[in-house]
Structure formats: structure tokens, C-alpha cells
Design a protein around this motif. Structure first.
Motif, PDB file in Angstrom:
ATOM      1  N   VAL A   1     -25.202 -31.231   9.416  1.00  0.00           N
ATOM      2  CA  VAL A   1     -25.015 -32.184   8.315  1.00  0.00           C
ATOM      3  C   VAL A   1     -24.613 -31.470   7.034  1.00  0.00           C
ATOM      4  O   VAL A   1     -23.719 -31.931   6.302  1.00  0.00           O
ATOM      5  N   LEU A   2     -25.229 -30.330   6.733  1.00  0.00           N
ATOM      6  CA  LEU A   2     -24.972 -29.642   5.473  1.00  0.00           C
ATOM      7  C   LEU A   2     -23.675 -28.846   5.472  1.00  0.00           C
ATOM      8  O   LEU A   2     -23.079 -28.635   4.411  1.00  0.00           O
TER       9      LEU A   2
ATOM     10  N   ASN B   1     -20.249 -31.641   5.482  1.00  0.00           N
ATOM     11  CA  ASN B   1     -20.081 -31.472   4.032  1.00  0.00           C
ATOM     12  C   ASN B   1     -20.976 -32.414   3.234  1.00  0.00           C
ATOM     13  O   ASN B   1     -20.577 -32.953   2.194  1.00  0.00           O
ATOM     14  N   LEU B   2     -22.190 -32.600   3.702  1.00  0.00           N
ATOM     15  CA  LEU B   2     -23.119 -33.426   2.942  1.00  0.00           C
ATOM     16  C   LEU B   2     -23.569 -32.722   1.664  1.00  0.00           C
ATOM     17  O   LEU B   2     -23.987 -33.379   0.716  1.00  0.00           O
ATOM     18  N   SER B   3     -23.472 -31.385   1.662  1.00  0.00           N
ATOM     19  CA  SER B   3     -23.853 -30.647   0.453  1.00  0.00           C
ATOM     20  C   SER B   3     -22.937 -30.994  -0.712  1.00  0.00           C
ATOM     21  O   SER B   3     -23.380 -31.119  -1.859  1.00  0.00           O
ATOM     22  N   GLY B   4     -21.623 -31.173  -0.439  1.00  0.00           N
ATOM     23  CA  GLY B   4     -20.706 -31.580  -1.501  1.00  0.00           C
ATOM     24  C   GLY B   4     -21.020 -32.975  -2.015  1.00  0.00           C
ATOM     25  O   GLY B   4     -20.974 -33.227  -3.228  1.00  0.00           O
ATOM     26  N   ALA B   5     -21.327 -33.892  -1.106  1.00  0.00           N
ATOM     27  CA  ALA B   5     -21.713 -35.242  -1.516  1.00  0.00           C
ATOM     28  C   ALA B   5     -23.020 -35.218  -2.291  1.00  0.00           C
ATOM     29  O   ALA B   5     -23.211 -36.017  -3.228  1.00  0.00           O
ATOM     30  N   PHE B   6     -23.915 -34.301  -1.933  1.00  0.00           N
ATOM     31  CA  PHE B   6     -25.182 -34.165  -2.649  1.00  0.00           C
ATOM     32  C   PHE B   6     -24.934 -33.745  -4.098  1.00  0.00           C
ATOM     33  O   PHE B   6     -25.563 -34.269  -5.030  1.00  0.00           O
ATOM     34  N   VAL B   7     -24.015 -32.807  -4.300  1.00  0.00           N
ATOM     35  CA  VAL B   7     -23.672 -32.368  -5.658  1.00  0.00           C
ATOM     36  C   VAL B   7     -23.063 -33.518  -6.463  1.00  0.00           C
ATOM     37  O   VAL B   7     -23.398 -33.724  -7.632  1.00  0.00           O
TER      38      VAL B   7
ATOM     39  N   GLU C   1     -13.630 -35.575  -1.025  1.00  0.00           N
ATOM     40  CA  GLU C   1     -14.358 -34.583  -1.817  1.00  0.00           C
ATOM     41  C   GLU C   1     -15.108 -35.202  -2.983  1.00  0.00           C
ATOM     42  O   GLU C   1     -15.915 -34.526  -3.631  1.00  0.00           O
ATOM     43  N   LYS C   2     -14.879 -36.488  -3.264  1.00  0.00           N
ATOM     44  CA  LYS C   2     -15.575 -37.156  -4.367  1.00  0.00           C
ATOM     45  C   LYS C   2     -16.603 -38.176  -3.883  1.00  0.00           C
ATOM     46  O   LYS C   2     -17.148 -38.930  -4.679  1.00  0.00           O
TER      47      LYS C   2
ATOM     48  N   LEU D   1     -32.512 -36.169   4.168  1.00  0.00           N
ATOM     49  CA  LEU D   1     -32.113 -35.262   3.095  1.00  0.00           C
ATOM     50  C   LEU D   1     -31.810 -36.016   1.802  1.00  0.00           C
ATOM     51  O   LEU D   1     -32.170 -35.561   0.707  1.00  0.00           O
ATOM     52  N   SER D   2     -31.166 -37.155   1.926  1.00  0.00           N
ATOM     53  CA  SER D   2     -30.822 -37.920   0.728  1.00  0.00           C
ATOM     54  C   SER D   2     -32.031 -38.594   0.096  1.00  0.00           C
ATOM     55  O   SER D   2     -32.014 -38.928  -1.099  1.00  0.00           O
TER      56      SER D   2
END
Length: 271
Positions: A55-56, A60-66, A216-217, A244-245
Motif C-alpha cells: 500500500v505504501l 503510492n498511498l504515501s503520496g496521497a497521505f502527504v 499525484e494530487k 493507515l488513513s
């Protein structure tokens, strides 16, 4: 006696309805799809973090998290600042005029978000704010500002007028009174409003789905939709993303729980 047993039975049933799905979700984050469907209630045979790694990194869940963190923090900060200014101004207006302006400011809470989406989409398109985090921040502030005014205004109206008079006698102007007197006294109400706004912005899906097109957004709720396909859904990855969310919301509420309760209670008192 029967009433007590009835309340306990209702509370126990409610606890089961909450705990069972949470248990399935937590167990599912350590399972494969086959193991999850074979027995969703069984504990995982191993505590493999493969789903979290996938997932991370791969999803690319880390980008969505940011993106979600940036949008949420800026939206909450701007909404609290503008909402506290409006609530302070309304609280200083005596009589029916203050209540009339207060009612007008919170009138936005009664308008469904779906009713404004087409004109908002057209307006943001002409301003070049579609598919941008700035546009998402602005729409979040606009939509939730009435909520902040409602909560903060209810508290600031309970502050005695003698505080403002004493501050004026000390030579403080409206801005100094707001910054040095009203804001420190409003910390419980601000914390309660901040938690409420944080949950709303963090879990917002409707406006990101409408305004954001670039991968990416994407924010977290929008990114979680990618785990659901037309014919198949990867539930272990979906459960992992949900866990995570949800962590920032859970941690924030646990740390600020007493402020949330105190703020909501004080805001409900009519001065």
C-alpha cells in the motif's frame, strides 16, 4: 432492574456491532484475499506486513497521505482563523443584530453541498483552480466555515462583556483583545472545532472526486477508491489503506479528547 439490564444489553449489542467489523478489518490487513474470504473472523496465521508495504510503495498511498495532510492542516488552520474572527465580531454585536448576523453566517450549514457543486465546478474551472490542492483547500474552507462560526460563536457569546470592557480600559483595541483575551479563553472550543474540522477534511471524498483528476494530487479517500475495481476488489489492501488513513484521526482524538468534550459542552451553554 429491568431498565438497567435493557440498557446494558443495548450497549453490549452496540459494542459488538462496532468491535466485530473492526476486528475483521484489522485481521484482514495481515491476510491474503483467499485467507480473508475463507474465514474473515479467524486471526491471521502470521503477522506479515506485506500488505502495508504494498500500500505504501506500489500503490503510492504515501503520496496521497502527504496530500491529505497538507490539505487538511491548511484548511483547518484557515477555517479556525477566519471562523474565530467572524465569531468574535458577532459576539461583540449586542442584541438582535448580533443574532441576525450570526444566523446569516451559519445559514450555509442548511444548504446541501450537492446543490452548489455545478456552479462551484464552473467557477473554479474559470479561475484555473481545478485539479489543484489550492482549489481543494479553498472549497474546504468555504464549505466548513459556517460550522466553525457556529461552534466558536456559541462559546464566545458566553464570555462576559466585562472582559471586553476591562480590556478596553487597559488600552487594548479589538485586535489585541481578540489575540490576548478571547483566544486564550477559547482554547477548549478551538480544540473541539479543530478535531471536528480535521475529521471532515481528512475524510472528504466528494470534492476531491469532483475537482481532482491527476493521480499525484489524489487525497487518501480518493486513493482508496483505486483498490476497488469494476469486477474485483482487493479487500486486504483496502482494509490496510483504511487502517493507515484512520490512524491520524484516532491519535488526534485520543490526545485531545478532554478538550473536545469541554469545548462542545461550553459551546452549548447560552450566555
Amino acid at each position: 432492574m429491568l431498565a438497567t439490564l435493557g440498557r446494558r444489553a443495548i450497549l453490549a449489542s452496540y459494542a459488538v456491532l462496532i468491535v466485530v467489523p473492526l476486528t475483521v478489518i484489522l485481521f484482514g490487513t495481515f491476510k491474503t484475499t483467499g485467507a480473508l474470504f475463507e474465514n474473515p473472523f479467524a486471526p491471521p496465521t502470521s503477522l506479515s506486513a506485506e500488505n502495508y508495504r504494498t500500500v505504501l510503495t506500489e500503490q503510492n498511498l504515501s503520496g496521497a497521505f502527504v496530500n491529505s495532510t497538507l490539505v487538511t492542516v491548511v484548511s483547518v488552520t484557515l477555517t479556525l482563523f477566519l471562523g474565530s474572527l467572524a465569531a468574535y465580531g458577532v459576539a461583540r454585536i449586542p442584541g438582535w443584530r448580533g443574532w441576525l448576523i450570526f444566523g446569516f453566517l451559519v445559514l450555509g450549514m442548511s444548504v446541501p453541498a450537492q446543490a452548489n457543486m455545478i456552479p462551484q465546478y464552473v467557477l473554479f474551472g474559470r479561475l484555473g483552480l481545478l485539479d489543484s490542492l489550492l482549489g481543494l483547500i479553498l472549497i474546504n474552507v468555504v464549505v466548513t466555515l459556517p460550522v466553525a462560526v457556529f461552534i466558536l460563536g456559541g462559546f464566545m457569546r458566553t464570555l462576559p462583556s466585562t472582559l471586553y470592557e476591562a480590556s478596553a480600559l487597559d488600552g487594548s483595541g479589538p485586535w489585541r483583545t481578540y489575540r490576548s483575551v478571547v483566544m486564550p479563553l477559547s482554547l477548549p472550543s478551538l480544540a473541539a472545532t479543530a478535531i471536528f474540522l480535521f475529521v471532515m477534511h481528512w475524510n472528504e471524498l466528494l470534492y476531491p472526486l469532483l475537482f481532482i483528476q491527476s493521480a499525484e494530487k489524489r487525497t487518501l479517500p480518493l486513493a482508496l477508491l483505486s483498490f476497488q475495481g469494476e469486477f474485483q476488489t482487493d479487500y486486504p489492501l483496502l482494509f490496510t489503506g483504511v487502517v493507515l488513513s484512520s490512524l491520524p484521526v484516532v491519535v488526534g482524538y485520543v490526545l485531545l479528547q478532554r478538550y473536545f468534550v469541554a469545548g462542545m459542552t461550553s459551546g452549548a451553554v447560552k450566555g
